[in-house]
Motif scaffolding. Sequence first.
Motif, PDB file in Angstrom:
ATOM      1  N   ASP A  59       0.855  -1.186   0.000  1.00  0.00           N
ATOM      2  CA  ASP A  59       0.000   0.000   0.000  1.00  0.00           C
ATOM      3  C   ASP A  59       0.896   1.242   0.000  1.00  0.00           C
ATOM      4  O   ASP A  59       1.613   1.505   0.969  1.00  0.00           O
ATOM      5  N   LYS A  60       0.845   2.002  -1.084  1.00  0.00           N
ATOM      6  CA  LYS A  60       1.760   3.136  -1.263  1.00  0.00           C
ATOM      7  C   LYS A  60       1.613   4.204  -0.185  1.00  0.00           C
ATOM      8  O   LYS A  60       2.564   4.944   0.079  1.00  0.00           O
ATOM      9  N   LYS A  61       0.444   4.282   0.429  1.00  0.00           N
ATOM     10  CA  LYS A  61       0.269   5.329   1.440  1.00  0.00           C
ATOM     11  C   LYS A  61       1.120   5.071   2.682  1.00  0.00           C
ATOM     12  O   LYS A  61       1.312   5.976   3.505  1.00  0.00           O
ATOM     13  N   TYR A  62       1.625   3.826   2.810  1.00  0.00           N
ATOM     14  CA  TYR A  62       2.492   3.509   3.939  1.00  0.00           C
ATOM     15  C   TYR A  62       3.967   3.423   3.529  1.00  0.00           C
ATOM     16  O   TYR A  62       4.790   2.970   4.312  1.00  0.00           O
ATOM     17  N   ALA A  63       4.286   3.874   2.333  1.00  0.00           N
ATOM     18  CA  ALA A  63       5.665   3.775   1.844  1.00  0.00           C
ATOM     19  C   ALA A  63       6.653   4.520   2.737  1.00  0.00           C
ATOM     20  O   ALA A  63       7.824   4.148   2.819  1.00  0.00           O
ATOM     21  N   PHE A  64       6.164   5.555   3.437  1.00  0.00           N
ATOM     22  CA  PHE A  64       7.055   6.323   4.315  1.00  0.00           C
ATOM     23  C   PHE A  64       7.616   5.479   5.452  1.00  0.00           C
ATOM     24  O   PHE A  64       8.621   5.840   6.072  1.00  0.00           O
ATOM     25  N   ARG A 113      -2.171   2.118  16.090  1.00  0.00           N
ATOM     26  CA  ARG A 113      -1.124   1.962  15.075  1.00  0.00           C
ATOM     27  C   ARG A 113       0.248   1.873  15.737  1.00  0.00           C
ATOM     28  O   ARG A 113       1.099   1.099  15.307  1.00  0.00           O
TER      29      ARG A 113
END
Length: 247
Positions: A59-64, A113
């Motif tokens: 999931d790209k939104k968690y790439a950070f 989280r």
Amino acid sequence: MMLTTDMKVFAWGQNGHRAVAEIANNHLNKKAKKALQEILGDSAYLPMVSTWMDDIKSDKKYAFMSPWHYFNIDEGEKFEDVERNPKGDIIKAIDDMVAILENENSTKTQKARAIKVLTHLVGDLHQPFHVGHKSDLGGNRVKVTWFGKPSNIHRVWDSEMITSKELSFTEIARFADHATPEQVEELQKATTIDMMNESHALCTKFYAEVGDGKLGYRYMYDHYKTVEERIMKGGIRLAGILNKVLG
């Protein structure tokens, strides 16, 4: 030196991470268990959330979060000499999650989280090759064969020794969780830097022992006890952190 951001690492595999979390579950105090129930609800069983950070990698939104899984120290370097990645690393991420859990103004969503991330990263930090060399991506570029099949030394320590045992995560935890109360107390005194230094020292040793790279039964015989020990220490220390911040 900057940390790499493209390392594809899955420390301990699913069973290893769940075993760390199961051991942590065994050492939680009553207040921490109650707080976990309030924050996580139906997911208030640490093995359930222990693989979340690997599950969301696509999931790209968690790439950070990608750099959070490791800390690179090249041969001959010391922690103090390493240029920290401005995008974060495993040391900073663990400390940041602890700060969120200690902050009374953090929301339940933020705390949930933080627990998921903390549960995973304390496990990662106890896998020696998550404190490996930048130059070979923490052992990912150190090619070996595992029982005759192509692999790399990072993967051997992540999952292949564990998989070869054909144990469930509860069996792994049961066999590994044998510390005395005195040992538990001592293990839980470790700081994040202490945990990192332990893994780096082991990693340095294991780099030197790759030899001709043909790994199998003898390597298992020589090193599986260390796998159990690292899983045990990770679980006990995770429980210590959660008992402190939630208890």
